[in-house]
Scaffold this motif. Structure first.
Motif, PDB file in Angstrom:
ATOM      1  N   GLN A  66      -7.698   0.592   6.132  1.00  0.00           N
ATOM      2  CA  GLN A  66      -8.781  -0.032   7.072  1.00  0.00           C
ATOM      3  C   GLN A  66      -8.749  -1.230   7.406  1.00  0.00           C
ATOM      4  O   GLN A  66      -8.748  -1.706   8.664  1.00  0.00           O
ATOM      5  CB  GLN A  66     -10.265   0.466   6.647  1.00  0.00           C
ATOM      6  N   PRO A  67      -8.570  -2.152   6.301  1.00  0.00           N
ATOM      7  CA  PRO A  67      -8.527  -3.705   6.728  1.00  0.00           C
ATOM      8  C   PRO A  67      -7.283  -4.231   7.284  1.00  0.00           C
ATOM      9  O   PRO A  67      -7.050  -5.494   7.473  1.00  0.00           O
ATOM     10  CB  PRO A  67      -8.890  -4.289   5.571  1.00  0.00           C
ATOM     11  N   ALA A  68      -6.196  -3.384   7.500  1.00  0.00           N
ATOM     12  CA  ALA A  68      -4.952  -3.775   8.045  1.00  0.00           C
ATOM     13  C   ALA A  68      -4.677  -4.524   9.276  1.00  0.00           C
ATOM     14  O   ALA A  68      -5.392  -4.019  10.307  1.00  0.00           O
ATOM     15  CB  ALA A  68      -3.805  -2.741   7.935  1.00  0.00           C
ATOM     16  N   SER A  69      -3.902  -5.687   9.571  1.00  0.00           N
ATOM     17  CA  SER A  69      -3.804  -6.059  10.998  1.00  0.00           C
ATOM     18  C   SER A  69      -2.680  -5.512  11.469  1.00  0.00           C
ATOM     19  O   SER A  69      -2.701  -5.357  12.757  1.00  0.00           O
ATOM     20  CB  SER A  69      -3.714  -7.779  10.537  1.00  0.00           C
ATOM     21  N   ARG A  70      -1.848  -4.923  10.661  1.00  0.00           N
ATOM     22  CA  ARG A  70      -0.645  -4.204  11.197  1.00  0.00           C
ATOM     23  C   ARG A  70      -0.152  -3.379   9.961  1.00  0.00           C
ATOM     24  O   ARG A  70      -0.048  -3.759   8.862  1.00  0.00           O
ATOM     25  CB  ARG A  70       0.618  -5.294  11.472  1.00  0.00           C
ATOM     26  N   ILE A  71      -0.031  -1.904  10.336  1.00  0.00           N
ATOM     27  CA  ILE A  71       0.647  -1.015   9.560  1.00  0.00           C
ATOM     28  C   ILE A  71       2.344  -0.831   9.783  1.00  0.00           C
ATOM     29  O   ILE A  71       2.504  -0.285  11.007  1.00  0.00           O
ATOM     30  CB  ILE A  71      -0.197  -0.043   9.367  1.00  0.00           C
ATOM     31  N   TYR A  72       2.923  -0.721   8.858  1.00  0.00           N
ATOM     32  CA  TYR A  72       4.364  -0.564   9.178  1.00  0.00           C
ATOM     33  C   TYR A  72       4.642   0.687   8.226  1.00  0.00           C
ATOM     34  O   TYR A  72       4.684   0.834   7.133  1.00  0.00           O
ATOM     35  CB  TYR A  72       5.310  -1.802   8.493  1.00  0.00           C
ATOM     36  N   ALA A  73       5.292   1.762   9.151  1.00  0.00           N
ATOM     37  CA  ALA A  73       5.809   3.039   8.454  1.00  0.00           C
ATOM     38  C   ALA A  73       6.698   3.518   9.560  1.00  0.00           C
ATOM     39  O   ALA A  73       6.516   3.400  10.842  1.00  0.00           O
ATOM     40  CB  ALA A  73       4.458   3.864   8.293  1.00  0.00           C
ATOM     41  N   ASP A  74       7.432   4.606   9.253  1.00  0.00           N
ATOM     42  CA  ASP A  74       8.372   5.105   9.979  1.00  0.00           C
ATOM     43  C   ASP A  74       7.923   6.622   9.969  1.00  0.00           C
ATOM     44  O   ASP A  74       8.191   7.182   8.718  1.00  0.00           O
ATOM     45  CB  ASP A  74       9.822   5.190   9.272  1.00  0.00           C
ATOM     46  N   LEU A  75       7.525   6.947  11.009  1.00  0.00           N
ATOM     47  CA  LEU A  75       6.970   8.228  11.077  1.00  0.00           C
ATOM     48  C   LEU A  75       7.606   9.215  12.288  1.00  0.00           C
ATOM     49  O   LEU A  75       7.952   8.572  13.296  1.00  0.00           O
ATOM     50  CB  LEU A  75       5.596   8.200  11.558  1.00  0.00           C
ATOM     51  N   PRO A  76       7.830  10.431  11.993  1.00  0.00           N
ATOM     52  CA  PRO A  76       8.590  11.348  13.053  1.00  0.00           C
ATOM     53  C   PRO A  76       7.401  11.286  14.218  1.00  0.00           C
ATOM     54  O   PRO A  76       6.229  10.856  14.408  1.00  0.00           O
ATOM     55  CB  PRO A  76       8.573  12.649  12.546  1.00  0.00           C
ATOM     56  N   SER A  77       7.885  11.672  15.518  1.00  0.00           N
ATOM     57  CA  SER A  77       7.292  11.867  16.816  1.00  0.00           C
ATOM     58  C   SER A  77       5.895  12.837  16.519  1.00  0.00           C
ATOM     59  O   SER A  77       6.182  13.756  15.893  1.00  0.00           O
ATOM     60  CB  SER A  77       8.162  12.466  17.851  1.00  0.00           C
TER      61      SER A  77
END
Length: 510
Positions: free
Chosen positions: A205-216
């Motif tokens: 919730q508090p993230a300014s930016r979330i980095y993840a590699d997700l499938p389509s």
């Protein structure tokens, strides 16, 4: 070091006989502390002088993967995986967190267990970025790395995984559990993976930016854990790809990583040299020999499905049927390597089935070898070259060598211009190598090589049965490949124990 709850209960039953009360919790003031050594687990009180303690053999404690206390024959003290310490894993997470913007969070999902047929599964192999940052080798896990400040080391590491479950583990083997997530893998907090759907949204919730590699989101089959991550996003527009950030870290190997790859290369190279000493009648028998050899000296088996290609089958770049007979007088092209601590070696050698090269085989082999030596020598930081530039050196060198052997019409090369070189040398001269055979996917071949980059150098010539090419070379295939670490002023050939000089190969049968 503390232990999973099943182990804690086991210890508590034993220490009860010694009248030691209270749960095992090193953080509880006045409680006994469990200290692990190579041979035993010791209970020692913090506050009550004169209290006795009990010892339990470490072999009675079970985790989801080897740890030093239970497998000292595999891991040295402080290592999480062979050759890589808990400190190095923590440093990797610190570097990744430091590269994030303020308020940035990364989320990684463990690999899924893959099924061969019905309930029959393949050996589990952890997702490479998850492995690189955690050392945790189990499925059904999520890692969250949250930046908490501007300095290196300002981060919090959350690990979601399976809690201990004795009934399930009776069928599947041991899991590490939540206590080991903090005590062995150094998570700041551990959570039940079954609760990720409810806990993860609060963490993100508090993230300014979330980095993840997700499938389509439109993927036909979407793994459940990436879906859990997607549903936990506070809003879709703050999602960014993680792979480029991790690639920048993984591409430059640490001394410990280079040492692991050197060990894999040493064992694999010696296995290939031993294979050259023996006459082989069938590709499958040679394959079986190498499979066994790659599991020796602490190595974990094949790094990839090998190519064992006799005669003209060597012209097929990724021939992996490995079922045909090996004809006397032909050559066999073997692209194979083992792995150590999940770090791979990648080697190709070509040698005569009968132990002696024919004149055309020798001429073509030595032409490729001269180019391979030349490119390997350029794998040094002070040369300031890229893999793409090394490819052009290899392409030009092979063209010159083939012209001297009577080949004509050699325009193009490596998939370039559609001429003869595109047929004879259809692939790139090299790629990055590390945790994966084709390491750091998406990391460009146009990046200048620096100390710590590990690459392959693999020029090859594959002559089809085509009237454009000299008759005595048709059907011949030669590829020579080594894994190489770029150093300041020269290459470190990680796979040098696999002989490649003609005189050395032929001497093996004398």
């Amino acid at each position: 070091m503390s232990f999973p709850r099943a182990a804690v209960r086991y210890l508590e039953r034993h220490v009860a006989k010694q009248h030691i009360l209270g749960p095992l919790c090193a953080k509880q003031i006045g409680a006994p502390v469990c200290r692990a050594t190579t041979s035993q687990v010791s209970w020692q009180p913090l506050s009550r002088a004169g209290r006795t303690y009990a010892t339990v053999s470490a072999v009675e404690l079970e985790f989801g993967q080897p740890v030093h206390e239970t497998h000292p024959h595999i891991l040295k003290a402080g290592e999480i995986t062979p050759g890589i310490t808990a400190q190095e894993y923590a440093d990797r997470r610190a570097k990744l967190a430091h590269s994030l913007p303020s308020g940035g969070i990364t989320v990684l999902a463990a690999a899924d267990l893959k099924y061969r047929s019905g309930a029959v599964f393949f050996p589990f192999r952890q997702e490479s970025n998850f492995l690189y940052l955690t050392g945790f080798l189990e499925p059904e896990a999520l890692a969250v790395i949250q930046k908490t400040g501007p300095d290196l080391g300002d981060y919090v590491f959350h690990l979601f995984c399976r809690p201990k479950d004795p009934r399930a583990e009776q069928w599947s083997g041991p899991w590490s559990g939540l206590q080991a997530a903090t005590d062995v893998f150094n998570a700041d907090s551990a959570h039940d993976i079954a609760k990720a759907d409810t806990l993860l949204p609060n963490l993100l919730q508090p993230a300014s930016r979330i980095y993840a590699d997700l499938p389509s989101p439109n993927a036909t089959v979407a793994p459940s854990l990436p879906n859990t991550i997607r549903h936990a996003l506070p809003k879709p527009d703050i999602l960014a790809p993680l792979q480029p950030l991790v690639n920048a870290l993984r591409a430059i190997k640490s001394p410990a990583e280079v040492a692991a790859m050197r060990h894999a290369g040493r064992v694999s190279g010696r296995a290939l040299t031993d294979a050259m000493r023996r006459p082989w009648a069938y590709e499958k028998d040679l394959h079986a020999f190498l499979t066994h050899a790659f599991s020796q000296d602490g190595c974990g088996g094949e790094a990839y499905v090998p190519v064992i290609a006799g005669g003209p089958r060597g012209t097929m770049i990724h021939y992996v049927h490995n079922t045909a007979a090996l004809a006397p007088g032909s050559t066999v092209l073997v692209d194979a390597g083992g792995e150590y601590g999940n770090y791979v070696s990648d080697i190709t050698r070509t040698w005569p089935v009968s132990g002696r090269f024919s004149a055309p085989q020798r001429d073509l082999y030595e032409a490729v070898l001269r180019v391979q030596r030349r490119v390997v020598a350029m794998c040094r930081a002070d040369a300031a070259l890229t893999l793409d530039q090394l490819h052009r050196v290899a392409d030009n060198g092979l063209r010159e060598e083939l012209t001297a052997l009577g080949f004509t019409g050699l325009a193009g090369g490596g998939g370039g211009g559609g001429g003869g070189m595109d047929v004879l040398f259809p692939h790139h001269v090299g790629h990055y190598v590390g945790l994966d055979v084709h390491d750091v996917p998406g990391y460009g071949r146009g990046i200048q090589l620096k100390t710590g980059h590990c690459v392959t150098v693999e020029p090859g010539i594959y002559v089809p049965d085509d009237e454009r090419f000299p008759k005595h070379f048709r059907g011949l295939a030669v590829r020579i490949e080594d894994s190489v670490c770029v150093n300041d002023d020269g290459p470190i050939v990680l796979t040098a124990e696999a002989v490649k000089e003609v005189v050395d190969i032929e001497a093996l049968r004398d």
